[in-house]
Design a protein around this motif. Structure first.
Motif, PDB file in Angstrom:
ATOM      1  N   PHE A 248       0.753  -1.100  -0.271  1.00 35.06           N
ATOM      2  CA  PHE A 248       0.086   0.021   0.243  1.00 35.06           C
ATOM      3  C   PHE A 248       0.813   1.280  -0.114  1.00 35.06           C
ATOM      4  O   PHE A 248       1.797   1.440   0.943  1.00 35.06           O
ATOM      5  CB  PHE A 248      -1.013   0.133   1.323  1.00 35.06           C
ATOM      6  CG  PHE A 248      -1.826   0.969   1.356  1.00 35.06           C
ATOM      7  CD1 PHE A 248      -2.658   1.568   0.525  1.00 35.06           C
ATOM      8  CD2 PHE A 248      -1.804   1.898   2.501  1.00 35.06           C
ATOM      9  CE1 PHE A 248      -3.687   2.644   0.518  1.00 35.06           C
ATOM     10  CE2 PHE A 248      -2.603   3.064   2.701  1.00 35.06           C
ATOM     11  CZ  PHE A 248      -3.545   3.263   1.541  1.00 35.06           C
ATOM     12  N   ARG A 249       0.722   2.125  -0.893  1.00 35.43           N
ATOM     13  CA  ARG A 249       1.375   3.429  -1.073  1.00 35.43           C
ATOM     14  C   ARG A 249       0.751   4.592  -0.526  1.00 35.43           C
ATOM     15  O   ARG A 249       1.117   5.606  -0.755  1.00 35.43           O
ATOM     16  CB  ARG A 249       2.153   3.463  -2.410  1.00 35.43           C
ATOM     17  CG  ARG A 249       2.971   2.469  -2.743  1.00 35.43           C
ATOM     18  CD  ARG A 249       3.112   2.808  -4.229  1.00 35.43           C
ATOM     19  NE  ARG A 249       3.600   1.630  -5.174  1.00 35.43           N
ATOM     20  CZ  ARG A 249       5.085   1.771  -5.461  1.00 35.43           C
ATOM     21  NH1 ARG A 249       5.822   3.074  -4.976  1.00 35.43           N
ATOM     22  NH2 ARG A 249       5.592   0.734  -5.994  1.00 35.43           N
ATOM     23  N   GLY A 250      -0.535   4.374  -0.183  1.00 37.59           N
ATOM     24  CA  GLY A 250      -1.315   5.615   0.166  1.00 37.59           C
ATOM     25  C   GLY A 250      -1.479   6.086   1.548  1.00 37.59           C
ATOM     26  O   GLY A 250      -0.568   5.771   2.249  1.00 37.59           O
ATOM     27  N   ARG A 251      -2.316   6.728   1.891  1.00 40.20           N
ATOM     28  CA  ARG A 251      -2.218   7.363   3.119  1.00 40.20           C
ATOM     29  C   ARG A 251      -3.131   6.550   4.340  1.00 40.20           C
ATOM     30  O   ARG A 251      -4.122   6.183   4.126  1.00 40.20           O
ATOM     31  CB  ARG A 251      -2.962   8.646   3.278  1.00 40.20           C
ATOM     32  CG  ARG A 251      -2.139   9.894   2.989  1.00 40.20           C
ATOM     33  CD  ARG A 251      -2.881  10.884   2.247  1.00 40.20           C
ATOM     34  NE  ARG A 251      -3.577  10.410   1.194  1.00 40.20           N
ATOM     35  CZ  ARG A 251      -4.374  11.155   0.469  1.00 40.20           C
ATOM     36  NH1 ARG A 251      -4.922  12.100   0.866  1.00 40.20           N
ATOM     37  NH2 ARG A 251      -4.943  10.414  -0.472  1.00 40.20           N
ATOM     38  N   ARG A 252      -2.404   6.010   5.345  1.00 40.56           N
ATOM     39  CA  ARG A 252      -2.732   5.235   6.353  1.00 40.56           C
ATOM     40  C   ARG A 252      -2.375   6.073   7.820  1.00 40.56           C
ATOM     41  O   ARG A 252      -1.435   6.513   8.000  1.00 40.56           O
ATOM     42  CB  ARG A 252      -2.175   3.855   6.403  1.00 40.56           C
ATOM     43  CG  ARG A 252      -2.242   3.287   7.594  1.00 40.56           C
ATOM     44  CD  ARG A 252      -1.637   1.897   7.527  1.00 40.56           C
ATOM     45  NE  ARG A 252      -0.142   1.993   8.002  1.00 40.56           N
ATOM     46  CZ  ARG A 252       0.505   1.904   9.082  1.00 40.56           C
ATOM     47  NH1 ARG A 252      -0.249   1.349  10.095  1.00 40.56           N
ATOM     48  NH2 ARG A 252       1.793   1.903   9.283  1.00 40.56           N
ATOM     49  N   TYR A 253      -3.318   5.934   8.688  1.00 39.43           N
ATOM     50  CA  TYR A 253      -2.902   6.574  10.007  1.00 39.43           C
ATOM     51  C   TYR A 253      -2.961   5.570  11.047  1.00 39.43           C
ATOM     52  O   TYR A 253      -4.178   4.794  10.996  1.00 39.43           O
ATOM     53  CB  TYR A 253      -4.233   7.668  10.248  1.00 39.43           C
ATOM     54  CG  TYR A 253      -4.560   8.561   9.168  1.00 39.43           C
ATOM     55  CD1 TYR A 253      -3.651   9.716   8.709  1.00 39.43           C
ATOM     56  CD2 TYR A 253      -5.648   8.545   8.437  1.00 39.43           C
ATOM     57  CE1 TYR A 253      -3.633  10.414   7.840  1.00 39.43           C
ATOM     58  CE2 TYR A 253      -5.827   9.198   7.221  1.00 39.43           C
ATOM     59  CZ  TYR A 253      -4.914  10.396   7.067  1.00 39.43           C
ATOM     60  OH  TYR A 253      -5.030  11.144   5.804  1.00 39.43           O
ATOM     61  N   ASP A 254      -2.022   5.477  11.761  1.00 39.09           N
ATOM     62  CA  ASP A 254      -1.911   4.520  12.757  1.00 39.09           C
ATOM     63  C   ASP A 254      -2.625   5.152  14.004  1.00 39.09           C
ATOM     64  O   ASP A 254      -1.935   5.754  14.902  1.00 39.09           O
ATOM     65  CB  ASP A 254      -0.343   4.059  13.020  1.00 39.09           C
ATOM     66  CG  ASP A 254      -0.388   3.085  14.098  1.00 39.09           C
ATOM     67  OD1 ASP A 254      -1.268   2.487  14.741  1.00 39.09           O
ATOM     68  OD2 ASP A 254       0.811   2.598  14.280  1.00 39.09           O
ATOM     69  N   ALA A 255      -3.854   4.993  14.241  1.00 42.33           N
ATOM     70  CA  ALA A 255      -4.641   5.635  15.339  1.00 42.33           C
ATOM     71  C   ALA A 255      -4.543   4.694  16.513  1.00 42.33           C
ATOM     72  O   ALA A 255      -5.450   5.074  17.521  1.00 42.33           O
ATOM     73  CB  ALA A 255      -6.047   5.777  14.874  1.00 42.33           C
ATOM     74  N   GLY A 256      -3.700   3.653  16.567  1.00 43.91           N
ATOM     75  CA  GLY A 256      -3.592   2.826  17.746  1.00 43.91           C
ATOM     76  C   GLY A 256      -2.670   3.604  18.877  1.00 43.91           C
ATOM     77  O   GLY A 256      -2.764   3.244  20.066  1.00 43.91           O
ATOM     78  N   ASP A 257      -2.060   4.671  18.485  1.00 48.17           N
ATOM     79  CA  ASP A 257      -1.251   5.618  19.670  1.00 48.17           C
ATOM     80  C   ASP A 257      -1.958   6.764  19.334  1.00 48.17           C
ATOM     81  O   ASP A 257      -2.368   7.228  18.356  1.00 48.17           O
ATOM     82  CB  ASP A 257       0.324   5.226  19.660  1.00 48.17           C
ATOM     83  CG  ASP A 257       0.767   5.891  18.378  1.00 48.17           C
ATOM     84  OD1 ASP A 257       0.219   6.891  17.797  1.00 48.17           O
ATOM     85  OD2 ASP A 257       1.826   5.574  18.470  1.00 48.17           O
ATOM     86  N   LYS A 258      -1.279   7.754  20.444  1.00 49.46           N
ATOM     87  CA  LYS A 258      -1.998   9.059  20.774  1.00 49.46           C
ATOM     88  C   LYS A 258      -1.488  10.032  19.372  1.00 49.46           C
ATOM     89  O   LYS A 258      -2.283  10.573  18.937  1.00 49.46           O
ATOM     90  CB  LYS A 258      -1.427   9.730  21.959  1.00 49.46           C
ATOM     91  CG  LYS A 258      -2.037   9.118  23.049  1.00 49.46           C
ATOM     92  CD  LYS A 258      -1.711   9.573  24.588  1.00 49.46           C
ATOM     93  CE  LYS A 258      -2.037   8.864  25.481  1.00 49.46           C
ATOM     94  NZ  LYS A 258      -1.302   8.931  26.635  1.00 49.46           N
ATOM     95  N   PHE A 259      -0.158   9.822  19.115  1.00 52.05           N
ATOM     96  CA  PHE A 259       0.318  10.790  18.080  1.00 52.05           C
ATOM     97  C   PHE A 259      -0.615  10.528  16.812  1.00 52.05           C
ATOM     98  O   PHE A 259      -0.789  11.416  15.957  1.00 52.05           O
ATOM     99  CB  PHE A 259       1.907  10.492  17.797  1.00 52.05           C
ATOM    100  CG  PHE A 259       2.271  11.501  16.925  1.00 52.05           C
ATOM    101  CD1 PHE A 259       1.988  13.033  16.882  1.00 52.05           C
ATOM    102  CD2 PHE A 259       3.561  11.085  16.100  1.00 52.05           C
ATOM    103  CE1 PHE A 259       2.805  13.828  15.873  1.00 52.05           C
ATOM    104  CE2 PHE A 259       4.116  11.769  15.234  1.00 52.05           C
ATOM    105  CZ  PHE A 259       3.670  13.338  15.005  1.00 52.05           C
ATOM    106  N   GLY A 260      -0.562   9.015  16.318  1.00 53.41           N
ATOM    107  CA  GLY A 260      -1.315   8.599  15.027  1.00 53.41           C
ATOM    108  C   GLY A 260      -2.617   9.128  15.035  1.00 53.41           C
ATOM    109  O   GLY A 260      -3.198   9.429  14.045  1.00 53.41           O
TER     110      GLY A 260
END
Ligand code: G1P
Length: 298
Positions: A248-260
């Protein structure tokens, strides 16, 4: 040709310790990003791929997930009376989907969570979406993965190139490139150290799997962290069949931690038509202030 993917599993039984105290009594999956709980982004992504059947693997304190995807008669009546048609449409936008809930008595790992869904999935291929990996709604990752599943009739796992210092947070694969972003997997390892990592290709939270994984999950030993790891089961499956990765080369947000989570909030707020202009203006002001502060520093 495969016969398509119609069901999705949404594991949501984790303890959400990285968001304590917010997750003490409410599930991490219900934390809102702009105006929707995190898990709704995953449901909408699967729905865009034609998936209508969902099984959510839940645990204690997760009742609000069931309530969220349920019809709330009083609220609907109230919105109708007040003529709030837009909100009514919004809360009913997923009412054509079917949800089943299975409790995972103890949080014994992702592999164990997926195994709980066996009676629901039976002998069909299925998607797994980890809701704290938020894929930008303008991307079509899962759709492309389902396309590959239909082409190869083999499991397909989403991969992303990650920096070396982050590799220990992911399952990591070894293998060789076949064609463009298609990767033929020859090995998998859950959360390796930098030295152990066979590549910089990390598994991100989207999988299209085949039901033969259940048999392997059922007979497995606990792995990394004493948990039953899906990555280990996939390694077992490799002995029997070909596994593909899709970069995957698109946008992903790792919302599993506060910064993401904050990054996801900012990026998705900037895409939300109701708020993007005002929010963009506010961010510009904040950045301006920060610049001035930096300039004032000796
Ligand atoms: C899980 C998987 C891991 C994968 C990750 C993606 O880990 O076990 O292989 O790379 O999701 O987000 P978790 O983040 O649940 O620890």
């Amino acid at each position: 040709m495969g016969n398509g993917v119609k069901k999705a599993i949404l594991p949501a039984a984790g303890l959400g310790t990285r968001f304590l105290p917010a997750t003490k009594a409410s599930p991490k999956e219900m934390l809102p990003i702009v105006d929707k709980p995190m898990i709704q982004y995953a449901v909408e992504e699967a729905e865009r791929c034609g998936i209508k059947e969902f099984v959510v693997i839940t645990g204690r304190h997760k009742r609000s997930i069931e309530d969220h995807f349920d019809t709330i008669f009083e609220l609907e009546e109230n919105l109708k009376q007040k003529g709030k048609e837009n909100l009514l449409r919004e809360i009913n936008s997923l009412s054509h989907l079917n949800f089943a809930y299975i409790r995972q008595g103890r949080a014994l790992g992702l592999g164990h969570a997926i195994l709980q869904a066996m009676p629901f999935v039976k002998d069909e291929p299925f998607a797994v979406l980890l809701s704290d990996d938020i894929i930008d709604p303008d991307e079509s990752l899962l759709q492309e993965m389902i396309g590959l599943y239909n082409r190869f009739e083999a499991p397909v796992i989403a991969l992303e190139e990650v920096p070396e210092e982050e590799i220990h947070r992911y399952g990591v694969v070894a293998g060789e490139w076949e064609d463009g972003d298609i990767f033929r997997i020859t090995d998998l390892i859950e959360k390796p150290s930098r030295e152990e990592a066979p590549s910089n290709l990390a598994i991100i939270g989207r999988y299209v799997l085949t039901p033969d994984i259940f048999k392997i999950l059922d007979g497995m030993e606990p792995g990394r962290g004493g948990e039953y790891q899906l990555t280990d089961a996939l390694k077992g499956l490799l002995k029997k069949r070909t596994l593909y990765g899709f970069r995957f080369r698109g946008r992903r947000y790792d919302a599993g931690d506060k910064f993401g989570f904050l990054k996801a909030t900012v990026s998705l707020a900037l895409k939300n038509s109701g708020i993007s202009d005002a929010f963009g203006q506010y961010l510009t002001e904040i950045v301006e202030e920060l610049r001035k502060d930096v300039a004032r520093q000796p």
